[in-house]
Motif scaffolding. Structure first.
Motif, PDB file in Angstrom:
ATOM      1  N   ASN A   1       0.845  -1.198   0.000  1.00 24.38           N
ATOM      2  CA  ASN A   1       0.000   0.000   0.000  1.00 24.38           C
ATOM      3  C   ASN A   1       0.883   1.251   0.000  1.00 24.38           C
ATOM      4  N   ASP A   2       0.250   2.433  -0.042  1.00 20.51           N
ATOM      5  CA  ASP A   2       1.005   3.683  -0.173  1.00 20.51           C
ATOM      6  C   ASP A   2       1.973   3.899   0.995  1.00 20.51           C
ATOM      7  N   GLU A   3       1.535   3.609   2.202  1.00 17.80           N
ATOM      8  CA  GLU A   3       2.403   3.806   3.363  1.00 17.80           C
ATOM      9  C   GLU A   3       3.614   2.878   3.316  1.00 17.80           C
ATOM     10  N   GLN A   4       3.390   1.639   2.928  1.00 20.89           N
ATOM     11  CA  GLN A   4       4.500   0.688   2.816  1.00 20.89           C
ATOM     12  C   GLN A   4       5.479   1.108   1.719  1.00 20.89           C
ATOM     13  N   LEU A   5       4.959   1.615   0.604  1.00 21.26           N
ATOM     14  CA  LEU A   5       5.824   2.083  -0.478  1.00 21.26           C
ATOM     15  C   LEU A   5       6.660   3.274  -0.016  1.00 21.26           C
ATOM     16  N   ALA A   6       6.058   4.178   0.751  1.00 25.67           N
ATOM     17  CA  ALA A   6       6.789   5.339   1.262  1.00 25.67           C
ATOM     18  C   ALA A   6       7.931   4.893   2.175  1.00 25.67           C
ATOM     19  N   GLN A   7       7.698   3.889   2.985  1.00 27.05           N
ATOM     20  CA  GLN A   7       8.740   3.371   3.873  1.00 27.05           C
ATOM     21  C   GLN A   7       9.887   2.745   3.085  1.00 27.05           C
ATOM     22  N   ILE A   8       9.542   2.012   2.037  1.00 30.24           N
ATOM     23  CA  ILE A   8      10.573   1.411   1.186  1.00 30.24           C
ATOM     24  C   ILE A   8      11.417   2.498   0.529  1.00 30.24           C
ATOM     25  N   ARG A   9      10.760   3.533  -0.009  1.00 27.73           N
ATOM     26  CA  ARG A   9      11.492   4.629  -0.647  1.00 27.73           C
ATOM     27  C   ARG A   9      12.438   5.304   0.333  1.00 27.73           C
ATOM     28  N   ASN A  10      11.970   5.557   1.530  1.00 24.97           N
ATOM     29  CA  ASN A  10      12.777   6.290   2.499  1.00 24.97           C
ATOM     30  C   ASN A  10      13.960   5.485   3.016  1.00 24.97           C
ATOM     31  N   LYS A  11      13.763   4.191   3.206  1.00 26.12           N
ATOM     32  CA  LYS A  11      14.804   3.366   3.820  1.00 26.12           C
ATOM     33  C   LYS A  11      15.767   2.751   2.821  1.00 26.12           C
ATOM     34  N   HIS A  12      15.296   2.472   1.614  1.00 21.42           N
ATOM     35  CA  HIS A  12      16.088   1.647   0.705  1.00 21.42           C
ATOM     36  C   HIS A  12      16.482   2.300  -0.612  1.00 21.42           C
ATOM     37  N   ILE A  13      15.871   3.458  -0.954  1.00 19.27           N
ATOM     38  CA  ILE A  13      16.087   4.035  -2.275  1.00 19.27           C
ATOM     39  C   ILE A  13      16.485   5.505  -2.163  1.00 19.27           C
ATOM     40  N   GLY A  14      17.536   5.883  -2.881  1.00 16.19           N
ATOM     41  CA  GLY A  14      17.917   7.287  -3.005  1.00 16.19           C
ATOM     42  C   GLY A  14      17.629   7.755  -4.419  1.00 16.19           C
ATOM     43  N   PHE A  15      17.092   8.974  -4.565  1.00 14.51           N
ATOM     44  CA  PHE A  15      16.707   9.502  -5.868  1.00 14.51           C
ATOM     45  C   PHE A  15      17.564  10.706  -6.247  1.00 14.51           C
ATOM     46  N   VAL A  16      17.979  10.742  -7.515  1.00 16.55           N
ATOM     47  CA  VAL A  16      18.677  11.903  -8.080  1.00 16.55           C
ATOM     48  C   VAL A  16      17.956  12.274  -9.372  1.00 16.55           C
TER      49      VAL A  16
END
Length: 229
Positions: free
Chosen positions: A73-88
């Motif tokens: 869900n959206d909250e789980q996706l947000a957690q994955i983005r914050n903990k595991h993915i860096g964006f440039v």
């Protein structure tokens, strides 16, 4: 490891269903440096958004670090983005009223770090990209290359396992682009998985593998023997 199996993505326009990605099958191992190339409208940005947990596929399976992401869900996706993915991003996406160090601190606010720890880690990240003397400068006081290095520092500050870079040299001159790409090469050598979206052949040469996308489909999964340093 990243694994996409039979990924499809459709958009709805009026009452018509438009296929954007069709039958995408990709494996990316931990520590790889992969470039995704394709012309405008090829579907490469949509593919990046799915890999970066910014969008969901219409069907298919997406495994990231042994987790089935396509069902989150959206909250789980947000957690994955914050903990595991860096964006440039191509246009840096820095907040204009915040200093370099404050911009780098932003992901750590959402991750729950204390102010003292945020400042310490942000300063270390900026030191890694060679901006120790610019930490208190606002974005409008920095060159394009310096802004992109701030964006890289922000991407690595949470020590993500994956960095996604969307046309990171698109707004830079050739010399500055080379400097930025060498930073990505160094991050790759340190063990970070990097996926780079680009339409520039010279930029893709820094990657160890190039995936070509056209009309929403994978044309090839090219492997290279040497990494440009």
């Amino acid at each position: 490891m990243i694994e996409l199996v039979d990924i499809h993505k459709n958009f709805h326009l009026n009452r018509e269903e438009i296929p954007i990605l069709k039958n995408i099958n990709i494996k990316i191992n931990d520590g790889e440096f992969v470039a995704i190339m394709g012309p405008s409208g090829s579907g490469k940005s949509t593919l990046m958004n799915i890999i970066g947990c910014l969008d969901r596929p219409s069907s298919g399976s997406y495994m990231l670090n042994e987790q089935e992401i396509s069902t989150f869900n959206d909250e789980q996706l947000a957690q994955i983005r914050n903990k595991h993915i860096g964006f440039v991003f191509q246009q840096f996406q820095l907040l204009p009223r915040l200093s370099a160090v404050d911009n780098v601190e932003l992901p750590m606010i959402y991750a729950g770090f204390s102010r003292k720890e945020r400042r310490k880690r942000a300063e270390i990240a900026l030191q890694k990209v060679g901006l120790s003397e610019r930490i208190n400068h606002l974005p409008n006081e920095l060159s394009g290359g310096q802004k992109q290095r701030v964006a890289i520092a922000r991407a690595i500050v949470n020590e993500p396992s994956l960095i996604l870079a969307d046309e990171p040299t698109g707004a830079l001159d050739t010399k500055t682009s080379d400097t930025i790409m060498k930073q990505f090469a160094q991050l790759h050598q340190a063990g970070t998985t990097i996926i780079l979206i680009t339409h520039e052949l010279e930029v893709s040469e820094y990657a160890s593998r190039t995936i070509t996308v056209r009309d929403g489909e994978i044309l090839n999964l090219n492997n290279k023997e040497n990494l440009t340093i």
